[in-house]
Write a protein that holds these residues in place. Structure first.
Motif, short mmCIF file in Angstrom:
data_model
loop_
_atom_site.label_atom_id
_atom_site.label_comp_id
_atom_site.label_asym_id
_atom_site.label_seq_id
_atom_site.Cartn_x
_atom_site.Cartn_y
_atom_site.Cartn_z
N THR A 4 0.85 -1.18 0.00
CA THR A 4 0.00 0.00 0.00
C THR A 4 0.89 1.24 0.00
OG1 THR A 4 -0.01 0.06 2.40
CG2 THR A 4 -1.74 -1.22 1.32
N LYS A 5 0.26 2.40 -0.07
CA LYS A 5 0.99 3.66 -0.12
C LYS A 5 1.90 3.79 1.11
CE LYS A 5 -0.04 8.51 -1.01
NZ LYS A 5 -1.09 9.52 -0.93
N ASP A 6 1.41 3.31 2.28
CA ASP A 6 2.21 3.41 3.49
C ASP A 6 3.02 2.13 3.73
OD1 ASP A 6 -0.43 2.38 3.77
OD2 ASP A 6 -0.18 2.35 5.94
N LYS A 7 3.31 1.41 2.63
CA LYS A 7 4.24 0.26 2.65
C LYS A 7 3.78 -0.93 3.48
CE LYS A 7 7.34 2.64 0.27
NZ LYS A 7 6.58 2.95 -0.95
N LYS A 8 2.48 -1.09 3.61
CA LYS A 8 2.00 -2.28 4.29
C LYS A 8 1.87 -3.40 3.26
CE LYS A 8 -1.57 -4.11 7.27
NZ LYS A 8 -2.64 -4.87 6.66
N ARG A 9 2.30 -4.62 3.59
CA ARG A 9 2.23 -5.74 2.66
C ARG A 9 0.84 -6.36 2.69
NH1 ARG A 9 3.04 -8.65 -0.54
NH2 ARG A 9 4.12 -10.56 0.03
N VAL A 10 0.29 -6.60 1.53
CA VAL A 10 -0.98 -7.29 1.40
C VAL A 10 -0.74 -8.42 0.41
CG1 VAL A 10 -3.38 -7.06 0.65
CG2 VAL A 10 -2.25 -5.14 1.76
N MET A 11 -1.49 -9.52 0.56
CA MET A 11 -1.28 -10.62 -0.36
C MET A 11 -2.44 -10.73 -1.35
SD MET A 11 -0.24 -14.41 0.57
CE MET A 11 -0.43 -15.74 -0.59
N LEU A 12 -2.11 -10.80 -2.64
CA LEU A 12 -3.13 -10.97 -3.67
C LEU A 12 -2.99 -12.36 -4.30
CD1 LEU A 12 -3.33 -7.60 -5.61
CD2 LEU A 12 -4.54 -8.33 -3.57
N SER A 13 -4.03 -13.17 -4.17
CA SER A 13 -3.99 -14.52 -4.71
C SER A 13 -5.07 -14.69 -5.76
CB SER A 13 -4.23 -15.56 -3.62
OG SER A 13 -3.51 -15.23 -2.48
N ALA A 14 -5.03 -15.86 -6.40
CA ALA A 14 -5.98 -16.12 -7.47
C ALA A 14 -6.98 -17.21 -7.09
CB ALA A 14 -5.23 -16.55 -8.73
N ASN A 15 -8.20 -17.05 -7.58
CA ASN A 15 -9.20 -18.12 -7.51
C ASN A 15 -9.10 -18.91 -8.81
OD1 ASN A 15 -10.10 -16.88 -5.20
ND2 ASN A 15 -11.86 -15.90 -6.17
N ILE A 16 -8.99 -20.22 -8.72
CA ILE A 16 -8.90 -21.00 -9.95
C ILE A 16 -9.90 -22.16 -9.95
CG2 ILE A 16 -6.46 -20.44 -10.30
CD1 ILE A 16 -5.78 -23.27 -9.33
N GLY A 17 -10.20 -22.65 -11.16
CA GLY A 17 -11.17 -23.74 -11.28
C GLY A 17 -10.56 -25.02 -11.83
N ASP A 60 -3.80 4.42 1.50
CA ASP A 60 -3.10 4.49 2.77
C ASP A 60 -3.92 3.71 3.80
OD1 ASP A 60 -1.10 6.63 4.46
OD2 ASP A 60 -2.83 5.79 5.56
N THR A 61 -3.32 2.73 4.46
CA THR A 61 -4.11 1.84 5.33
C THR A 61 -4.69 2.58 6.54
OG1 THR A 61 -2.07 1.10 6.37
CG2 THR A 61 -3.04 -0.36 4.74
N ASN A 62 -3.96 3.57 7.06
CA ASN A 62 -4.50 4.31 8.20
C ASN A 62 -5.76 5.08 7.83
OD1 ASN A 62 -2.43 3.53 9.98
ND2 ASN A 62 -1.07 4.98 8.94
N LYS A 63 -5.68 5.68 6.64
CA LYS A 63 -6.86 6.41 6.16
C LYS A 63 -8.02 5.44 5.93
CE LYS A 63 -6.57 10.40 3.15
NZ LYS A 63 -6.08 10.78 1.80
#
Lengths: 88, 574
Positions: free
Chosen positions: B264-277, B541-544
């Protein structure tokens, strides 16, 4: 000559995918392999022949193998039948 | 300048010159031949070279487009060697002393007529096109003529054709072919599907494009609106060049994000994964920058089959996904059948309320043999990567405990037989309100929880989104739904476990900022959304967003309030 009877338990019968696999299996052997259904007999090495029979659920079929490797051929075909869920 | 409209098969803009794909002249004369043996040799030579050609096409397609597309050519290889096809041709040559071309034509026409008669057999009807394709190939070798070789194209072109055959598509070099326009076809026709796999703009069903263009005409393909412009004016060209430039910029900036982590803008790590069939989707997921598989829906393994998939078949599929993902986390959901998803080979009871009925884990706990087969396949696959298993539609802790004890039994059996098993996390989908409400209790017992929003919304609002009379009540942004989600996320965090979501909401531009603010750790979505969401998160920004989430949860009364609040704090420019 050796032969074996099968009852088709798969709902969709001998459909596209299993038919191709049966033909591929039969083709590996020298023996003549045939499929008999409702009085008609086709070459199990012919995909068009197998498909043209339209073998459905609960059908009773006979596989014949005739040649120097007939036993191996019949066993391999039986194995494919089971693996593909066509018969038990 | 000529403008015409068709059906857009894939979006995007292309500007290039026309490459008109016309069939080679495969005409010949009937001849009487003196030496049939020699003629049969000539036919068999043509068969051999056609076979070699098919094998190389199949290899190319396999690496370019994957297993499914390559199967077409495997079928061609088998059919080309079919004795019911080959022997009649040889007999014709031998008995009637006719040339191989004529014999081939005669037998292939007969087969086509034969397939035409089988009107009730869709599969056999399709095989007709295969016979036509195979015969063309053998004929070209007999006549020493080359079929048009699209792989020889070496400058940017748009391929204009009557209809694209599988063999044609396999030879398209995406480096030079910028777009496809066809007379025939629809959104689901073969050429349309291929265009989407190749990610090139395509317009089909134009009826007459081949009559209107010649080679080297300039052509614009506007896949966004289904328009084709032949020999455009200067003004049109400059308008479309601008659009094309914009399209490329967007694509480049998104492509740059592929190998990046999501921050994120404030450098927090988030994980993005995929849905698969299907297991093949894992490759697409990686191409789109997925950091893991958040949901592998295993029901397609069961639905795309004419019987229950065997343990081995399932094992291969799970193993493939784990291997392709190379130690990235993979979450596999056990069979979710029932409701709107039926198995063609299994009789299910008729129910008045199927969505409140016999489905998912309720089905698995009742059909233990089917459940155990799946668990064994998963246990075996666990040796190949980072695997978690989640049970769908869990309503009570009792169900989770029952499912887990069956899992433990199968695990113990394998250990007793000295079979290796990996470390596996076991958890649930949170999609029934009762499980969401007791999330704090579940969080203590399960290894992981993933919120399935599609069902959670429908059960919370008691509204079926497929039913037009009540679909307006299916409200993903409703404060009741959002409060419930917040409760689940907090419960996970309280037990120091990551909070996950694998429903459509995770990639929804209105919901996503709120979820980020609530502290959701893993967002799982369809592969095509990942890069867009990654680029959007960079701006938040995660705080916002935490303030936004608090405001929404405490003071929004309606879905409209929520949308207003989000819009006032976030601008949606990807």
């Amino acid at each position: 000559m050796v032969k074996r009877q099968f009852k088709i338990i798969s709902e969709a019968g001998i459909h596209a995918r299993p038919a191709t696999l049966l033909v591929q299996t039969a083709t590996k052997y020298n023996s003549k392999v045939t499929l008999e259904y409702q009085g008609k007999s086709v070459d199990l090495k012919s995909i068009m022949g197998v498909m043209s029979l339209g073998v459905g659920h609960n059908a009773k079929i006979v596989i014949n193998a005739n040649g120097d490797d007939e036993k191996d051929a019949l066993n391999a075909v039986s194995e494919t039948m089971e693996k593909e869920g066509l018969s038990k | 300048m000529k403008k015409l409209t068709g059906v857009s098969a894939n979006d995007g803009i292309a500007i290039a010159t026309v490459y008109k794909l016309v069939d080679s002249d495969l005409s010949f004369k009937k001849r009487t031949i003196k030496n049939p043996e020699k003629e049969i040799d000539r036919f068999e030579d043509a068969l051999r070279s056609s076979g070699k050609e098919l094998i190389s096409i199949k290899k190319r397609v396999l690496s370019l487009l994957g297993d499914k597309a390559a199967q077409v050519f495997q079928a061609h290889i088998v059919m080309m060697r079919d004795p019911e096809f080959v022997n009649p041709i040889i007999n014709q040559i031998k008995n009637n002393h006719i040339n191989a071309e004529y014999a081939l034509k005669k037998v292939s026409d007969r087969s086509v007529r034969y397939f035409d008669m089988m009107v009730n057999n869709h599969y056999m009807q399709e095989r007709k096109n295969d016979i036509v394709d195979i015969s063309k190939r053998i004929m070209s070798h007999l006549l020493g003529k080359k079929l048009p070789d699209l792989s020889l194209i070496n400058k940017p072109v748009v391929v204009v054709t009557h209809d694209l055959t599988p063999s044609d598509t396999a030879q398209l070099n995406t480096k030079y072919v910028k777009g496809i326009v066809a007379d025939q076809g629809g959104r689901t026709s073969h050429s349309a599907i291929m265009a989407r796999i190749l990610a090139m703009p395509a317009i089909v069903n134009t009826q007459k494009i081949t009559n209107l263009v010649s080679n080297n005409d300039q052509i614009i393909v506007d896949g966004d609106s289904g328009i084709v412009i032949v020999n455009p004016t200067h003004k049109q060209v400059s308008i479309y060049q601008k659009k094309l430039k914009l399209q490329n910029q967007k694509l480049n900036s998104l492509n740059n994000l592929k190998q990046r982590k999501t921050v994120t803008k404030d450098k927090k790590r988030v994980m993005l994964s995929a849905n698969i069939g299907t297991h093949n989707d894992a490759t697409t997921a990686l191409k789109n920058g997925a950091e893991g598989i958040g949901l592998y829906r295993t029901e397609f393994l069961y639905m795309n089959s004419d019987r229950l998939p065997t343990e081995d078949e399932q094992f291969q599929s799970y193993k493939t996904v784990l291997q392709r993902m190379k130690n990235k986390p993979v979450i596999i959901r056990t069979l979710d059948i029932g409701g709107d998803k039926q198995l063609p080979y299994m009789q299910m009871p008729k129910e008045d309320n199927p969505f409140l009925g016999y489905r998912a884990i309720r089905f698995s706990l009742n059909k233990e043999d089917i459940f155990r087969t799946q668990l064994r396949a998963l246990l075996r696959a666990s040796n190949y990567g980072d695997l978690s298993i989640i049970f769908p539609m869990v309503s009570t802790l009792g169900e989770f405990r029952a499912a887990k004890s069956i899992y433990n039994e199968e695990r113990q059996k394998m250990i007793n037989q000295n079979q290796p098993v990996g470390k596996i996390k076991i958890g649930i989908m949170v999609e029934v309100p009762s499980a969401a409400i007791l999330a704090d209790q579940f969080a203590k017992e399960v290894d992981l929880m993933s919120i399935g929003t599609n069902d959670l919304i429908q059960y919370t609002m008691a509204a079926d989104r497929g039913n037009n009379y009540v679909a307006n009540l299916y409200q993903p942004y409703h404060p009741a739904v959002l409060r419930l989600i917040k409760h689940v996320i907090d419960a996970c965090h309280h037990e120091h476990k990551p909070a996950r979501m694998c429903g459509e909401m995770a990639s929804d531009p209105i919901a996503m900022p709120i979820l980020l603010g609530m502290g959701l750790d893993e967002f799982s979505m369809s592969s095509s959304s990942i890069l867009k969401i990654r680029s959007l998160m960079k701006k938040l920004d995660t705080n916002k967003m935490a303030k936004l989430a608090t405001k929404v949860v405490h003071s929004a009364n309606t879905s409209e309030d929520v949308i207003e609040m989000v819009k006032s704090m976030v601008s949606f420019q990807y």
